[in-house]
Motif scaffolding. Structure first.
Motif, short mmCIF file in Angstrom:
data_model
loop_
_atom_site.label_atom_id
_atom_site.label_comp_id
_atom_site.label_asym_id
_atom_site.label_seq_id
_atom_site.Cartn_x
_atom_site.Cartn_y
_atom_site.Cartn_z
N ILE A 132 0.82 -1.20 0.00
CA ILE A 132 0.00 0.00 0.00
C ILE A 132 0.86 1.25 0.00
N ALA A 133 1.98 1.21 0.72
CA ALA A 133 2.83 2.39 0.87
C ALA A 133 3.35 2.93 -0.44
N SER A 134 3.49 2.06 -1.43
CA SER A 134 4.06 2.51 -2.71
C SER A 134 3.02 3.06 -3.66
N PHE A 135 1.73 2.96 -3.29
CA PHE A 135 0.67 3.41 -4.19
C PHE A 135 -0.22 4.50 -3.61
N LEU A 136 -0.44 4.50 -2.30
CA LEU A 136 -1.46 5.35 -1.69
C LEU A 136 -0.89 6.72 -1.36
N ILE A 137 -1.51 7.78 -1.91
CA ILE A 137 -1.07 9.13 -1.60
C ILE A 137 -1.65 9.56 -0.26
N PRO A 138 -0.99 10.50 0.45
CA PRO A 138 0.19 11.24 0.04
C PRO A 138 1.52 10.52 0.29
N GLY A 139 1.49 9.43 1.07
CA GLY A 139 2.74 8.81 1.47
C GLY A 139 3.56 8.22 0.34
#
Length: 318
Positions: A132-139
């Motif tokens: 999820i961290a590589s796709f979900l904005i803003p992170g």
């Protein structure tokens, strides 16, 4: 600075920094509701620490009881929670509701953002991210910036661990994935990830495509059918380790943890066939231990070493 605002000890170097989500898995059945630590990156960090690897986790959790439970779980294994982790109003959750017929409905309540890496922390040997961290904005933007900053100093490993319910369009997700592949040294996908991203390609062709995007090693796991490890020069198939399966929870993350351990302990910097052989067998053995018992319980260093000592070396080159 550490979580107490104190400077890191001089020369402290983490072997691995994992960047990504830590969340609570909530499983509801007719018999009741249970909560478990989750999040693929957090699971990888936990698995690495169990293998004796000095590991830090850059994540975001809530200042709540679920965040407390996650932090206790991770630090209990030896994971260093990096500064800024308790930044959310509430800890993210992934909820599975299991009906009596075994069917499941899934719901996600996920917020993802992350602080920059503390510049006082020396660069690790490996940076891992994914899911999820590589796709979900803003992170996701911060994750990309961290990889851009450290790619010349570290090995970068990436496991997209596709969760379609949390992604935008297929085209957007594939574009994001390919941007991070360009920044990565090693990319690992499950066969389900590969087939979702590139339904028109055979798995071997997907591995080649990932290498052409700039990765040095592409790994595709295929459950009981083993795994494919490919470089521009070599393709190696490692069979899965035969073992009674209790459940497959955490198997992919255990595989990833052991793959990173192999990167840290390989005798040379390259990916010769003998190195791929070591990496594949180490990771397959870790996954086998995990599926042989209930829940996401990755092996310890001693358990993995014992498993490898009794593991036959079977593989094929192409």
């Amino acid at each position: 600075m550490d979580n107490n605002g104190k400077p890191y000890p001089p020369r402290q170097v983490l072997d691995v920094v994992v960047v990504g989500e830590a969340l609570t898995d909530v499983v509801t059945t007719p018999e009741g509701t249970h909560e478990y630590p989750g999040g693929s990156p957090a699971n990888v960090a936990y698995g690495l620490a169990r293998l004796g690897v000095s590991t830090g986790l850059l994540t975001s959790m809530g200042a709540d009881r679920r965040g407390d439970a996650l932090e206790e779980h991770l630090t209990g294994a030896g994971v260093m929670i990096l500064p800024g982790a308790r930044s959310l109003e509430k800890t993210s959750t992934a909820t599975a509701t299991i009906a009596r017929d075994g069917s499941a409905d899934y719901a996600f309540d996920v917020t993802w953002d992350v602080e920059p890496l503390d510049p006082a922390l020396p660069p690790p040997k490996v940076v891992h991210t994914g899911s999820i961290a590589s796709f979900l904005i803003p992170g996701a933007g911060r994750v990309k910036a961290i990889l851009q900053e450290l790619r010349s100093e570290c090995i970068i490993t990436y496991d997209p661990n596709i969760r379609p319910a949390l992604l935008g369009t297929h085209a957007e997700a594939r574009r994001t994935f390919e941007e991070l592949v360009h920044l990565s040294t090693v990319v690992k996908l499950s066969d389900e990830d590969a087939e979702w991203l590139y339904p028109e390609k055979a798995l071997e062709d997907t591995a080649t495509y990932i290498l052409n995007l700039g990765a040095e090693l592409a790994v595709i796991t295929r459950g009981s059918s083993g795994s494919l490890l490919a470089t521009p020069a070599t393709s190696l198939t490692i069979p899965a380790v035969k073992t009674p399966v209790v459940d497959t929870i955490g198997a992919g993350d255990s595989y990833m943890s052991a793959l990173i351990l192999g990167l840290l302990t390989r005798a040379t910097a390259g990916f010769a066939p003998s190195v791929l052989d070591q990496l594949g067998h180490t990771a397959a053995a870790a996954a086998a231990i995990t599926v042989s018992r209930a829940g996401a319980r990755p092996p310890t260093e001693d358990e993995l070493r014992a498993k490898l000592q009794h593991q036959p070396q079977l593989h094929s080159y192409s």
